[in-house]
Design a protein around this motif. Structure first.
Motif, PDB file in Angstrom:
ATOM      1  N   UNK A 134     -19.871 -13.607  10.775  1.00 53.08           N
ATOM      2  CA  UNK A 134     -20.503 -14.814  11.336  1.00 53.08           C
ATOM      3  C   UNK A 134     -21.989 -14.623  11.630  1.00 53.08           C
ATOM      4  N   UNK A 135     -22.542 -13.438  11.299  1.00 50.16           N
ATOM      5  CA  UNK A 135     -23.967 -13.198  11.512  1.00 50.16           C
ATOM      6  C   UNK A 135     -24.287 -12.371  12.741  1.00 50.16           C
ATOM      7  N   UNK A 136     -23.299 -12.104  13.599  1.00 52.61           N
ATOM      8  CA  UNK A 136     -23.545 -11.241  14.754  1.00 52.61           C
ATOM      9  C   UNK A 136     -23.986  -9.867  14.264  1.00 52.61           C
ATOM     10  N   UNK A 137     -25.013  -9.284  14.895  1.00 54.39           N
ATOM     11  CA  UNK A 137     -25.500  -7.985  14.457  1.00 54.39           C
ATOM     12  C   UNK A 137     -25.837  -7.112  15.658  1.00 54.39           C
ATOM     13  N   UNK A 138     -25.655  -5.804  15.504  1.00 55.29           N
ATOM     14  CA  UNK A 138     -25.958  -4.854  16.571  1.00 55.29           C
ATOM     15  C   UNK A 138     -26.195  -3.480  15.967  1.00 55.29           C
ATOM     16  N   UNK A 139     -27.033  -2.687  16.618  1.00 56.93           N
ATOM     17  CA  UNK A 139     -27.257  -1.319  16.171  1.00 56.93           C
ATOM     18  C   UNK A 139     -26.219  -0.407  16.829  1.00 56.93           C
ATOM     19  N   UNK A 140     -25.683   0.521  16.056  1.00 57.83           N
ATOM     20  CA  UNK A 140     -24.664   1.429  16.576  1.00 57.83           C
ATOM     21  C   UNK A 140     -25.058   2.864  16.251  1.00 57.83           C
ATOM     22  N   UNK A 141     -24.799   3.756  17.197  1.00 57.19           N
ATOM     23  CA  UNK A 141     -25.043   5.178  17.013  1.00 57.19           C
ATOM     24  C   UNK A 141     -23.716   5.910  16.973  1.00 57.19           C
ATOM     25  N   UNK A 142     -23.761   7.125  16.476  1.00 54.65           N
ATOM     26  CA  UNK A 142     -22.538   7.900  16.357  1.00 54.65           C
ATOM     27  C   UNK A 142     -21.921   8.181  17.719  1.00 54.65           C
ATOM     28  N   UNK A 143     -20.583   8.030  17.779  1.00 57.75           N
ATOM     29  CA  UNK A 143     -19.834   8.391  18.983  1.00 57.75           C
ATOM     30  C   UNK A 143     -19.601   9.900  18.940  1.00 57.75           C
ATOM     31  N   UNK A 144     -20.448  10.636  19.660  1.00 58.99           N
ATOM     32  CA  UNK A 144     -20.401  12.096  19.557  1.00 58.99           C
ATOM     33  C   UNK A 144     -19.113  12.684  20.123  1.00 58.99           C
ATOM     34  N   UNK A 145     -18.441  11.946  21.002  1.00 59.11           N
ATOM     35  CA  UNK A 145     -17.191  12.467  21.576  1.00 59.11           C
ATOM     36  C   UNK A 145     -15.983  12.143  20.709  1.00 59.11           C
ATOM     37  N   UNK A 146     -16.172  11.311  19.692  1.00 57.35           N
ATOM     38  CA  UNK A 146     -15.062  10.917  18.836  1.00 57.35           C
ATOM     39  C   UNK A 146     -14.706  12.005  17.831  1.00 57.35           C
ATOM     40  N   UNK A 147     -13.410  12.206  17.621  1.00 54.44           N
ATOM     41  CA  UNK A 147     -12.927  13.195  16.662  1.00 54.44           C
ATOM     42  C   UNK A 147     -11.870  12.529  15.787  1.00 54.44           C
ATOM     43  N   UNK A 148     -12.127  12.482  14.489  1.00 47.08           N
ATOM     44  CA  UNK A 148     -11.241  11.770  13.570  1.00 47.08           C
ATOM     45  C   UNK A 148     -10.287  12.695  12.824  1.00 47.08           C
ATOM     46  N   UNK A 149     -10.249  13.976  13.205  1.00 49.42           N
ATOM     47  CA  UNK A 149      -9.419  14.936  12.475  1.00 49.42           C
ATOM     48  C   UNK A 149      -7.946  14.547  12.503  1.00 49.42           C
ATOM     49  N   UNK A 150      -7.476  13.980  13.623  1.00 50.60           N
ATOM     50  CA  UNK A 150      -6.063  13.601  13.725  1.00 50.60           C
ATOM     51  C   UNK A 150      -5.713  12.450  12.786  1.00 50.60           C
TER      52      UNK A 150
END
Length: 205
Positions: A134-150
């Protein structure tokens, strides 16, 4: 007549009555005008940016920046895995990382192979601009505490992996937290905000 011609040469004037200095000033003004026009050129819309699909590879470039002595470089970037989840398990005896209400985690696994003659800065893959349908926009930075290994991705965090030198490659993950109510795209750009590619995200609710 020879004296007049000699005087013209000494004073920097050519046969058509134009001074060399005037031509240089005109050239400088033209270059400055082109630079202004380049800065004023509209940024491409998300529709104009190349899409990096799962399992596919795009060659991306980082623009040179003379002010900060950053040379041009390029790399083959492959999206080797893509997962979305509202919870990221953090291993035994640790509480899972939970996305804030109205958001979801996007886990991206990249293989980055340097195909240039300069070191490739992978930090440009750890920040992005998310734009919704719908055109909504935002800047996002890496979630340093996130771990995707699981979720089946590699454990290496791209943010702390070494930047690949010419001929080298690295693998690593980047985690973002984005709005979850609509599909959108994560758009990646270099330090001069020149778009490199985008990755599509889906609505999770």
């Amino acid at each position: 007549m020879a004296a007049v011609a000699g005087a013209a040469l000494l004073s920097g004037w050519d046969g058509d009555g134009t001074a060399d200095g005037a031509r240089e000033q005109s050239s400088e003004r033209g270059a400055a005008g082109q630079a202004v026009l380049a800065r004023a050129a509209p940024s491409p819309s998300p529709d104009d940016v190349r899409t990096l699909k799962l399992g596919k590879t795009l060659t991306v470039a980082i623009s040179p920046n003379d002010l900060f002595d950053i040379p041009a470089s390029s790399a083959d970037v492959t999206l080797t895995a893509l997962k979305q989840a509202d919870r990221l398990p953090q291993g035994e005896h640790l509480k899972p990382e939970v996305a804030k209400p109205g958001t979801t985690f996007v886990c991206l696994e990249f293989k980055v192979k340097n195909v240039s003659t300069e070191e490739f800065d992978t930090s440009h893959l750890s920040r992005a601009r998310w734009t919704g349908k719908d055109g909504e926009t935002t800047k996002v930075d890496q979630e340093t505490s996130g771990n995707c290994a699981a979720l089946g991705l590699v454990e290496e965090n791209l943010l702390i992996e070494p930047d690949p030198r010419p001929g080298e490659f690295v693998r690593g993950t980047t985690v973002f937290e984005v709005p979850d109510g609509q599909p959108g795209v994560l758009e990646f750009a270099d330090g001069l905000e020149h778009p490199m590619f985008k990755v599509e995200t889906t609505a999770s609710r």
